[in-house]
Design a protein around this motif. Structure first.
Motif, PDB file in Angstrom:
ATOM      1  N   VAL A 246      22.987 -18.664 -59.640  1.00  0.00           N
ATOM      2  CA  VAL A 246      23.122 -18.720 -58.106  1.00  0.00           C
ATOM      3  C   VAL A 246      24.461 -19.141 -57.822  1.00  0.00           C
ATOM      4  O   VAL A 246      25.297 -20.100 -58.536  1.00  0.00           O
ATOM      5  N   GLY A 247      25.062 -18.765 -56.419  1.00  0.00           N
ATOM      6  CA  GLY A 247      26.412 -19.457 -55.900  1.00  0.00           C
ATOM      7  C   GLY A 247      26.265 -20.604 -55.179  1.00  0.00           C
ATOM      8  O   GLY A 247      25.137 -21.121 -55.251  1.00  0.00           O
ATOM      9  N   GLU A 253      17.862 -21.762 -50.696  1.00  0.00           N
ATOM     10  CA  GLU A 253      17.457 -20.292 -50.325  1.00  0.00           C
ATOM     11  C   GLU A 253      16.896 -19.612 -51.243  1.00  0.00           C
ATOM     12  O   GLU A 253      16.012 -18.767 -51.153  1.00  0.00           O
ATOM     13  N   VAL A 254      17.490 -19.559 -52.680  1.00  0.00           N
ATOM     14  CA  VAL A 254      16.701 -18.607 -53.575  1.00  0.00           C
ATOM     15  C   VAL A 254      15.152 -19.204 -54.146  1.00  0.00           C
ATOM     16  O   VAL A 254      14.467 -18.493 -54.113  1.00  0.00           O
ATOM     17  N   PHE A 258      11.648 -17.256 -53.765  1.00  0.00           N
ATOM     18  CA  PHE A 258      10.578 -17.415 -54.856  1.00  0.00           C
ATOM     19  C   PHE A 258       9.271 -17.811 -54.155  1.00  0.00           C
ATOM     20  O   PHE A 258       8.179 -17.139 -54.490  1.00  0.00           O
ATOM     21  N   GLY A 259       9.438 -18.783 -53.490  1.00  0.00           N
ATOM     22  CA  GLY A 259       8.343 -19.223 -52.433  1.00  0.00           C
ATOM     23  C   GLY A 259       7.474 -18.443 -51.893  1.00  0.00           C
ATOM     24  O   GLY A 259       6.138 -18.110 -51.819  1.00  0.00           O
ATOM     25  N   THR A 260       8.140 -17.385 -51.034  1.00  0.00           N
ATOM     26  CA  THR A 260       7.576 -16.557 -50.085  1.00  0.00           C
ATOM     27  C   THR A 260       6.826 -15.490 -50.547  1.00  0.00           C
ATOM     28  O   THR A 260       5.814 -14.873 -49.965  1.00  0.00           O
ATOM     29  N   THR A 261       7.162 -15.296 -51.950  1.00  0.00           N
ATOM     30  CA  THR A 261       6.275 -14.260 -52.658  1.00  0.00           C
ATOM     31  C   THR A 261       4.771 -14.616 -53.023  1.00  0.00           C
ATOM     32  O   THR A 261       4.089 -14.003 -53.041  1.00  0.00           O
ATOM     33  N   GLY A 262       4.905 -15.929 -53.115  1.00  0.00           N
ATOM     34  CA  GLY A 262       3.574 -16.744 -53.506  1.00  0.00           C
ATOM     35  C   GLY A 262       3.016 -16.167 -54.670  1.00  0.00           C
ATOM     36  O   GLY A 262       1.976 -16.365 -55.250  1.00  0.00           O
ATOM     37  N   ARG A 263       3.950 -15.714 -55.645  1.00  0.00           N
ATOM     38  CA  ARG A 263       3.748 -15.309 -57.113  1.00  0.00           C
ATOM     39  C   ARG A 263       4.190 -15.942 -58.218  1.00  0.00           C
ATOM     40  O   ARG A 263       4.051 -15.744 -59.207  1.00  0.00           O
TER      41      ARG A 263
END
Ligand code: GLN
Length: 285
Positions: A246-247, A253-254, A258-263
């Motif tokens: 990542v930059g 933010e990255v 990951f978190g919002t997918t819940g996967r």
């Protein structure tokens, strides 16, 4: 170099080149001057030092002048030399690919730590092939795959992989497109992550000579993370990892993507030598 009738020795040319490049805004001008001379004269660095007093011939001076002029226009040294070293391997580079960066070693290290024996690994956006080639060398039991959307980059990556005789299977295409129905134990990527609006602020070597397609990560730089992370579970084996470079300032933010997918669980970050959080990864739940 002024074309006067005087003797230009190696040392004199080196000193002049260093001053000229520094004046043109090139950092590390002494070292870069040495590399240009080494390249033009077909010597190694020791060869250069022991020949300090040697007078250069007309054709040698003409050759050096040409290379110095290119570097003074801020063309990357690696484009002039045609190569860049990455983790002990020397990669051919061209304006069609991102020049391998030392920061990317962190991504490779974190991937190697988590690799499973005989796993399938996918590198999204191979560019020069540096990540895929080093993984294939360090993990000879793994099966490494790569995908790349630029045909010119593909061609160069293929050449690099053949030269090293490492086995990586490359596909031309976009993200997961060539892999429908397949799964991997690990997905790695160093995607383009510069926010579009920042491209003009980059140093001339990057802004004017490296491919936009390898740099531009969309309005906030996160476009590729948003495209890859939600799609990844379908292409991951149980417990498979997704690991990104990542930059600067993008790790939280990255992680959030990951978190919002819940996967994903076991989310982690890793820092580079400059103490910048350079790698973010997670494991399929
Ligand atoms: N995977 C290549 C590298 O890390 C290319 C990355 C890119 O073009 N963004 O150098």
């Amino acid at each position: 170099m002024p074309e006067r009738l005087e003797t230009w020795t190696v040392l004199k040319v080196l000193t002049w080149t260093k001053g000229y490049l520094a004046e043109k805004g090139v950092g590390n001008a002494r070292l870069e001057a040495e590399w240009l001379l080494v390249h033009a004269l077909g010597l190694d660095r020791v060869g250069l030092y022991v020949n300090y007093d040697k007078p250069l011939t007309g054709p040698e001076l003409a050759m050096i002048r040409g290379l110095v002029a290119r570097r003074a226009r801020r063309e990357p040294l690696q484009h002039i030399l045609g190569t860049q070293e990455f983790m002990g391997m020397e990669f051919e580079v061209s304006p069609s690919v991102l020049i391998p960066r030392h920061d990317t070693e962190v991504l490779v290290d974190e991937a190697v730590k988590r690799a499973v024996p005989k796993g399938r690994i996918l590198d999204i956006g191979v560019g020069s092939g540096c990540i895929a080639a080093v993984l294939a060398r360090l993990l000879p039991e793994s099966e490494v795959f790569g995908v790349e959307k630029s045909p010119e980059a593909m061609e160069l990556a293929q050449r690099n992989l053949e030269r090293f005789t490492v086995k990586v299977t490359l596909f031309e295409g976009s993200l997961f497109e060539p892999f429908l129905g397949q799964t991997f134990e690990m997905i790695v990527s160093n995607p383009p992550y510069i926010p579009t609006g920042d491209l003009e602020t980059l140093q001339p070597e990057v802004r004017d000579f490296e491919p936009r397609g390898a740099l531009d990560g969309g309005p906030d730089g996160l476009e590729f993370y948003r495209a890859i992370i939600p799609a990844a579970p379908e292409f991951l084996a149980p417990g498979g990892w997704v690991i990104f470079e990542v930059g600067i300032g993008q790790s939280s933010e990255v992680l959030a993507i990951f978190g919002t997918t819940g996967r994903f669980g076991e989310l982690f970050t890793a820092k580079d030598q400059g103490m910048i959080e350079r790698v973010v990864g997670g494991r399929l739940l």
